[in-house]
Design an enzyme around this catalytic site. Structure first.
Site, PDB file in Angstrom:
ATOM      1  N   HIS A   1       3.472   6.773  -6.870  1.00 43.57           N
ATOM      2  CA  HIS A   1       2.708   7.939  -7.305  1.00 43.57           C
ATOM      3  C   HIS A   1       3.568   9.209  -7.151  1.00 43.57           C
ATOM      4  O   HIS A   1       3.597  10.080  -8.011  1.00 43.57           O
ATOM      5  CB  HIS A   1       1.458   8.029  -6.420  1.00 43.57           C
ATOM      6  CG  HIS A   1       0.373   8.922  -6.945  1.00 43.57           C
ATOM      7  ND1 HIS A   1      -0.709   9.270  -6.182  1.00 43.57           N
ATOM      8  CD2 HIS A   1       0.196   9.542  -8.133  1.00 43.57           C
ATOM      9  CE1 HIS A   1      -1.506  10.061  -6.882  1.00 43.57           C
ATOM     10  NE2 HIS A   1      -0.980  10.237  -8.063  1.00 43.57           N
TER      11      HIS A   1
ATOM     12  N   HIS B   1       1.740   4.503  -2.876  1.00 44.78           N
ATOM     13  CA  HIS B   1       1.828   5.959  -2.712  1.00 44.78           C
ATOM     14  C   HIS B   1       3.186   6.461  -3.199  1.00 44.78           C
ATOM     15  O   HIS B   1       3.300   7.500  -3.843  1.00 44.78           O
ATOM     16  CB  HIS B   1       1.721   6.334  -1.231  1.00 44.78           C
ATOM     17  CG  HIS B   1       0.334   6.294  -0.661  1.00 44.78           C
ATOM     18  ND1 HIS B   1      -0.721   6.949  -1.238  1.00 44.78           N
ATOM     19  CD2 HIS B   1      -0.157   5.711   0.463  1.00 44.78           C
ATOM     20  CE1 HIS B   1      -1.815   6.757  -0.489  1.00 44.78           C
ATOM     21  NE2 HIS B   1      -1.495   6.003   0.543  1.00 44.78           N
TER      22      HIS B   1
ATOM     23  N   HIS C   1       0.836  -1.200   0.000  1.00 47.79           N
ATOM     24  CA  HIS C   1       0.000   0.000   0.000  1.00 47.79           C
ATOM     25  C   HIS C   1       0.882   1.266   0.000  1.00 47.79           C
ATOM     26  O   HIS C   1       0.748   2.129  -0.872  1.00 47.79           O
ATOM     27  CB  HIS C   1      -0.901  -0.021   1.245  1.00 47.79           C
ATOM     28  CG  HIS C   1      -1.737   1.201   1.427  1.00 47.79           C
ATOM     29  ND1 HIS C   1      -3.089   1.219   1.189  1.00 47.79           N
ATOM     30  CD2 HIS C   1      -1.416   2.459   1.815  1.00 47.79           C
ATOM     31  CE1 HIS C   1      -3.562   2.431   1.430  1.00 47.79           C
ATOM     32  NE2 HIS C   1      -2.564   3.205   1.811  1.00 47.79           N
ATOM     33  N   GLU C   2       1.773   1.339   0.969  1.00 46.63           N
ATOM     34  CA  GLU C   2       2.605   2.545   1.084  1.00 46.63           C
ATOM     35  C   GLU C   2       3.500   2.706  -0.145  1.00 46.63           C
ATOM     36  O   GLU C   2       3.740   3.819  -0.613  1.00 46.63           O
ATOM     37  CB  GLU C   2       3.445   2.506   2.359  1.00 46.63           C
ATOM     38  CG  GLU C   2       2.621   2.485   3.657  1.00 46.63           C
ATOM     39  CD  GLU C   2       1.602   3.614   3.758  1.00 46.63           C
ATOM     40  OE1 GLU C   2       1.803   4.681   3.146  1.00 46.63           O
ATOM     41  OE2 GLU C   2       0.576   3.420   4.440  1.00 46.63           O
TER      42      GLU C   2
HETATM   43 ZN   LIG Z   1      -2.701   5.281   2.092  1.00 44.87          ZN
END
Ligand SMILES: [Zn+2]
Length: 673
Positions: free
Chosen positions: A468, A465, A461-462
């Site tokens: 991105h 990010h 998940h991290e």
């Molecule tokens: Zn998040």
């Protein structure tokens, strides 16, 4: 000696930066910027992108890269000196932020630039100007002098109180411990947690074991401890952090919560919004308060029947009336029984380093990039490492630090943050750099930290990010990477990435048994996959409970009545939750996402973006999850554009249609009704 915080020629000088550098550096930069802005506005003549917007963007970029290590260090070190430095400088920064966005002369100049922007101006230039104009308005630029001043004071107070909220939660967690002398009381706890508790006791010079309230310990006890009273003790300590039911009245966040809500409401009213929820939506994909409430309610009603079945099945299996401190424990037992799977068994396959290199390999395959560890980079702790990201052609794209393990003083949870944003204005390029921070179990005596599969999902998940942030191609920092992306779309790349942690092929590259070195065997993966939906609808309801609570609390705030902090929670739980919580439960008092972080009237964003993420991953499933063309399209249409484009437009460009909730329900084993 020059102030090392002001050295922006390289990565932050973590070997040199000290708390006493903060105030002088921030004051100096702000003073310089103030003077430069005045000069710009006087001499700009005809304001344009090059003569006005670019220099302003550059100043903001410089300030945030100088501030970033300060905010980072107070989170990961949490020493009193760092905290003090942070808290002292924060008002300067907040004041400067409001001053900039309330500057009428600057706003008029931006408005002129916006009006005269030529048709062939780039999409990102236009977005940077449009978003700036919107932010002027949201910061009260059009207000009368007295109201403007009041808005500024509110922003200052909010920043200070939100920081104090977070510090209370941290102090309450750090101060708590439970001393155990009889090993029988710890029956069921995994070896890693036992060892850490014994080490903790030895550090403090006491016999036996000392349990602390960091997340890995809390999670280990709630999942594995046979001793129901022990589970309840940890649960109680966890859900009363920062509250009147905690150990120390100094850390009670009650007043902070009430003040935060009142100030947010007042600020929203000042700039013409009925509530803070309406104000929050002004920068989000969602259009209206009703739309958000309906969205969450719909997901809840789709999930309810499945969640009820799950709970009934779990109750029957446990053969007791499940209390909140029983659910995780019995769910784990249920999974072991039903799917012959256990988190501890799985965990043996996931040493943190192996997971991280497997994750890099996945990103390399999807996006034609290469990660390499770079030695000799100054850092704040021996746990921290630095990686450089390059394209396969060798072009450096950016870099990031990782700091993966729990320790005292470190803020709990997992997050990424911007260290340096991408900037490419008048010819010169600054590459993006980030921090990826987690709180995994620290390495044992052999230097190995084993992750649960949940934690594997967290790091995916991290990392989503982070991609991105790093893969952006945008040159205007205010709309590059994660900046300027509507908050309810920010979780799209991260939750999208989580899906890959459920692929056998990906996991074989992320796993190596700590004894044998073998990758995750197929049969174990099959069991993991079969267990994926166990408790998923209950977990969905839990997230919806948090989302609805946050949103209603902000949307229903009434100036003429006392804030209904616990009452609203009780109502939401009546409506959505299936698990009853005891009266002492003080969830709001440690709900840092909404009272200290950026999720105020925005926690629903997780679910909102998860719809996009699941639907986007659906496209990958249709094409084959490593399909190069699909990955290229996702990168170009979503990851590279930052906040430079309307996100729904971008999504449609990627997917060929609008998203639907079907993929999300399917992913959670919920049959749409
Ligand atoms: Zn998040």
């Amino acid at each position: 000696m020059p102030n090392p915080l002001l050295d922006t020629a390289t990565l932050p000088r973590f070997d040199k930066i000290e708390p006493e550098h903060v105030l002088p550096a921030i004051s100096q930069v702000i003073a310089e910027h103030r003077a430069r802005l005045e000069q710009l506005l006087e001499t700009a003549g005809e304001p344009g992108i090059d003569s006005l917007v670019a220099p302003v963007e550059k100043m903001e970029h410089e300030l945030s890269r100088i501030w970033s290590p300060v905010s980072h260090l107070q989170s990961v070190l949490g020493s009193p000196a760092w905290r003090k430095a942070y808290t002292e400088a924060l008002p300067l920064l907040t004041e400067h932020g409001t001053e900039m966005s309330q500057n009428e002369q600057l706003q008029r100049a931006y408005a002129k630039v916006g009006k005269e922007l030529s048709a062939d101006a780039s999409e990102e230039a236009r977005s940077a100007v449009d978003q700036a104009l919107r932010n002027f308005h949201l910061a009260g630029v059009d207000l009368e002098e007295a109201d403007k001043e009041r808005f500024k004071v509110i922003m200052q107070e909010l920043a200070a109180i939100q920081a104090s909220f977070e510090h209370n939660v941290q102090d309450a967690s750090d101060a708590w411990s439970l001393h155990i002398t009889d090993v029988a009381e710890l029956a069921g706890l995994p070896q890693g947690a036992m060892t850490r508790a014994a080490e903790h006791a030895a550090d403090k010079g006491v016999e036996g074991w000392l349990l602390s309230l960091d997340y890995p310990t809390y999670d280990a006890v709630l999942t594995h401890a046979d001793n129901r009273r022990l589970r309840e003790s940890l649960y109680k300590a966890w859900v009363t952090r920062g509250s009147d039911h905690g150990d120390n009245a100094d850390w009670d966040n009650n007043e902070n919560i009430e003040t935060i809500l009142a100030l947010r409401h007042e600020a929203a009213n000042l700039v013409g919004f009925k509530t803070y929820a309406d104000y929050s939506l002004a920068t989000k994909m969602a259009d209206s308060v009703e739309q958000v409430i309906t969205f969450l309610g719909e997901l809840a009603s789709h999930s309810r029947a499945t969640a009820e079945e799950e709970l009934a099945e779990l109750n029957a299996f446990a053969n007791i009336d499940l209390e909140p401190w029983d659910v995780t424990f019995w769910l784990e037992k249920f999974k072991q029984d039903r799917f012959s799977i256990s988190n501890e068994e799985l965990r043996q396959y996931f040493p943190a380093n192996t997971v991280v290199s497997g994750l890099f390999a996945l990103a390399e395959r999807l996006y034609n990039v290469v990660f390499t560890e770079t030695g000799g980079v100054a850092s704040w702790h021996p746990d921290a490492r630095y990686f450089t990201l390059k394209s396969v052609e060798g072009e450096i794209l950016g870099g990031f630090y990782t700091d993966l393990f729990a320790r005292t003083g470190k803020r709990s949870g997992a997050w990424i943050d911007e260290c340096i944003g991408r900037q490419q204005l008048d010819g010169d390029v600054t590459l993006p750099v980030g921090y990826l921070v987690c709180n995994f179990q620290p390495p044992d005596a052999d230097g190995v930290s084993l992750l649960t599969h949940d934690e594997v999902v967290t790091v995916f998940h991290e990392f989503g990010h982070m991609l991105h942030h790093l893969l952006t191609r945008i040159g205007f920092p205010s709309v590059a990477g994660i900046n300027g992306v509507p908050w309810d779309a920010v979780e799209l790349p991260s939750q999208f990435m989580e899906n890959f942690a459920w692929s056998y092929e990906v996991l074989t590259h992320c796993s190596a048994h700590r004894e044998s070195g073998d990758p995750l065997p197929r049969n174990l993966f099959d069991k993991l996959e079969a267990s994926r939906h166990a408790g998923a609808a209950l977990a969905m309801l839990r997230q919806l409970e948090l989302g609805l609570y946050d949103f209603r609390l902000h949307a229903e705030y009434d100036l003429d009545a006392p804030p209904r902090v616990l009452e609203t929670l009780a109502e939401v739980r009546d409506e959505v939750a299936l698990i009853r919580h005891p009266d002492y439960n003080r969830l709001p008092h440690a709900f840092s996402h909404i009272f200290a972080g950026g999720y105020a009237a925005g926690y629903y964003s997780y679910k909102w973006a998860e719809v996009l993420a699941a639907d986007a991953f659906g496209a990958f499933e249709e094409a084959g999850i490593f399909d190069p063309a699909m990955a290229a399209r996702f990168r170009e249409e979503i990851l590279e554009i930052g906040g430079s484009r309307d996100i729904m437009e971008a999504y449609i460009a990627f997917r060929g249609r609008k998203p639907t909730i079907d993929a999300l329900l399917r992913q959670n084993g919920i049959t749409s009704s």
